[in-house]
Design a protein around this motif. Structure first.
Motif, PDB file in Angstrom:
ATOM      1  N   HIS A  89       0.822  -1.210   0.000  1.00 10.64           N
ATOM      2  CA  HIS A  89       0.000   0.000   0.000  1.00 10.64           C
ATOM      3  C   HIS A  89       0.859   1.265   0.000  1.00 10.64           C
ATOM      4  N   TYR A  90       1.890   1.246   0.854  1.00  8.71           N
ATOM      5  CA  TYR A  90       2.698   2.453   1.040  1.00  8.71           C
ATOM      6  C   TYR A  90       3.326   2.925  -0.262  1.00  8.71           C
TER       7      TYR A  90
ATOM      8  N   GLY B 206      -5.199   5.324  -6.725  1.00  8.97           N
ATOM      9  CA  GLY B 206      -3.902   5.642  -7.318  1.00  8.97           C
ATOM     10  C   GLY B 206      -3.648   4.897  -8.615  1.00  8.97           C
ATOM     11  N   LEU B 207      -4.181   3.662  -8.727  1.00 12.14           N
ATOM     12  CA  LEU B 207      -4.041   2.910  -9.986  1.00 12.14           C
ATOM     13  C   LEU B 207      -4.743   3.645 -11.129  1.00 12.14           C
TER      14      LEU B 207
ATOM     15  N   THR C  73       1.793   7.113  -6.691  1.00 13.76           N
ATOM     16  CA  THR C  73       0.644   7.588  -7.468  1.00 13.76           C
ATOM     17  C   THR C  73       0.003   8.855  -6.910  1.00 13.76           C
ATOM     18  N   LEU C  74      -0.066   8.989  -5.584  1.00 13.38           N
ATOM     19  CA  LEU C  74      -0.751  10.126  -4.972  1.00 13.38           C
ATOM     20  C   LEU C  74       0.179  11.090  -4.251  1.00 13.38           C
ATOM     21  N   GLY C  75       1.432  10.699  -4.012  1.00 11.34           N
ATOM     22  CA  GLY C  75       2.377  11.633  -3.435  1.00 11.34           C
ATOM     23  C   GLY C  75       2.824  11.282  -2.026  1.00 11.34           C
ATOM     24  N   PRO C  76       3.770  12.060  -1.472  1.00 12.23           N
ATOM     25  CA  PRO C  76       4.393  11.722  -0.179  1.00 12.23           C
ATOM     26  C   PRO C  76       3.501  11.920   1.039  1.00 12.23           C
ATOM     27  N   LEU C  77       2.615  12.930   1.049  1.00  5.26           N
ATOM     28  CA  LEU C  77       1.791  13.168   2.242  1.00  5.26           C
ATOM     29  C   LEU C  77       0.820  12.024   2.520  1.00  5.26           C
TER      30      LEU C  77
END
Length: 463
Positions: free
Chosen positions: A76-77, A372-373, A83-87
């Motif tokens: 997951h991480y 994110g996919l 796909t969605l970024g670091p935050l």
């Protein structure tokens, strides 16, 4: 004298065993009570079990595609990060470390302790302090094994996967025999609409999805898989179908032998089943169930340590946890990090409260990973993936996950609010520590622990 890195030791058989071993654990032996309690009737509970299996297959197919698109370990991480970024990836990591994973491990550990002690105290319930002590001893044994050897952890997982299937067979066969003899009285009026409470259905799904949880485990060890582009989809599809069939037959067997009230009153459904249907196995089945839980603990530690390892390598966790033991070639610091929190949750927790507590956060972030996919496909249309699922699969899976998470606030507001608060508490940590890279001040402590644990950074990129 040789390069220090995580070797590719996970073959197709071991990947299949990891998935089976992670899915078939405490869930099928404790979740039937939670599913029945929150769905209201035998018929609706079976519908929930099948729907959870179908939803798990959708999620597993999404993760199989992500595993062929993104070549790093971390599950997951890493999928949320890429796909969605670091935050959002850090918020997942924060919730996973402080809530999801220790609560999940505590649930499985408590089930292990309860089932292994049940034959010694039957027909009475085992004392709670004894259950918790045995639970912790089992967890520490698995922790030690994963610190010692990747190969032996994988071999144990393969062996225990066979034990799990045998345990299911010992429940399914006598139930099917009774059903064939015409014992269908417990299925009369199976779909009683008066007992159905819609706002409790998310909790029924949480209990069912907990039993299936584990279909994503292969993505955590992607860099250690042999031929991952082939073996991830193959292992995922075969293992999830196997578990769906096994779970449906197991629940039908439970209801054939035990009535609704018996299931709801039982602290250990499998033990109550054996007491009623197959008394000659009264001391065997609980041990097999306990070994199943042991395998789930092993799979959980094996995979989550890789999440911490990858997060540390990506700069969102202290650098010590991306180090590998110089002789054992195991991510020793990452493996050892979980035991204080798991110990605390085993000592103070209750199985069903813990299950609701961590399920909110888990399914929120799984829904974000499959979102994110969709985002990754839109951003990189030129990227060729050796395995691709129809778009409606990630879209429907994401919507169902996020809808269930939203509905759960009405079902169990206290535990869900605690889980939500845990996720949100990661915001200030991210901006004060990770975003500003203040963790470099811990270099001296990291160096001393590195010498103590005999660990070094990975020398070869495996992704």
């Amino acid at each position: 004298e040789e390069a220090v890195f995580l070797r590719k030791k996970i073959t197709l058989l071991r990947a299949f065993s990891l998935l089976i071993g992670s899915m078939v654990g405490s869930g099928i032996f404790i979740s039937p009570k939670g599913v029945l309690k929150n769905s209201g009737s035998v018929g609706f509970s079976l519908v929930v079990w099948f729907a959870c299996g179908l939803l798990s297959m959708f999620g597993a197919l999404c993760y199989a595609e992500l595993g062929t698109r993104i070549t790093k370990s971390g599950g997951h991480y890493i999928y949320i990060l890429e796909t969605l970024g670091p935050l959002p990836s850090f918020l997942f990591l924060w919730a996973e470390f402080f809530a999801i994973r220790p609560a999940n491990s505590a649930v499985v550990s408590l089930a292990f302790g309860r089932y292994i002690l049940e034959p010694f105290f039957a027909p009475c319930a085992a004392p709670v302090p004894a259950v918790k002590l045995v639970s912790l001893l089992g967890y520490y044994m698995v922790l030690t094994l994963n610190s010692w050897s990747v190969t032996w952890s994988a071999r144990l997982q393969t062996a225990l996967s066979i034990v799990k299937l045998v345990a299911l067979a010992l429940i399914i066969v006598p139930g099917m025999m009774l059903l064939a003899q015409g014992h269908t009285e417990n299925f009369q009026d199976a779909f009683d609409r008066q007992s159905l409470v819609l706002d409790k259905l998310p909790l029924a799904f949480y209990a069912g999805m907990f039993a299936y949880s584990g279909w994503f485990q292969a993505s955590f060890v992607r860099e250690e898989l042999v031929r991952p582009e082939r073996n991830i989809p193959l292992a995922v599809i075969v293992s999830v179908i196997t578990v769906i069939v096994g779970y449906m037959l197991t629940n039908v067997s439970y209801y054939t032998v035990l009535g609704t009230q018996d299931v709801l009153a039982s602290p250990a459904v499998a033990v109550s089943f054996v007491q009623r249907a197959f008394k000659s196995l009264i001391s065997v089945v609980p041990v097999l169930v306990a070994l199943s839980c042991f395998g789930t603990m092993n799979g959980g530690i094996f995979t989550f340590s890789r999440t911490l390892f990858v997060a540390s390598r990506e700069g969102q966790w202290p650098p010590l946890f991306s180090m590998i033991h110089i002789r054992r070639h195991t991510p020793l610091p990452a493996v050892m990090l979980m035991f204080p929190l798991v110990t605390a949750m085993v000592c103070i927790g209750d199985i069903y409260h813990l299950m609701n507590f961590f399920s909110f956060s888990r399914w929120l972030f799984i829904g974000l990973a499959t979102l994110g996919l969709i985002v990754h496909r839109h951003r990189h249309p030129e990227l060729h993936s050796p395995f691709k699922v129809p778009l409606f699969v990630p879209v429907s899976f994401t919507i169902i996950c996020l809808f269930t998470v939203a509905m759960s606030f009405y079902s169990d507001p206290v535990n869900i609010s605690i889980g939500c608060t845990m996720v949100l508490s990661g915001f200030p940590v991210y901006y004060l520590i990770i975003h500003r890279q203040m963790s470099n001040r811990c270099h001296y402590l990291t160096h001393k622990l590195q010498l103590l644990l005999e660990v070094v950074q990975q020398e070869i990129k495996t992704y």
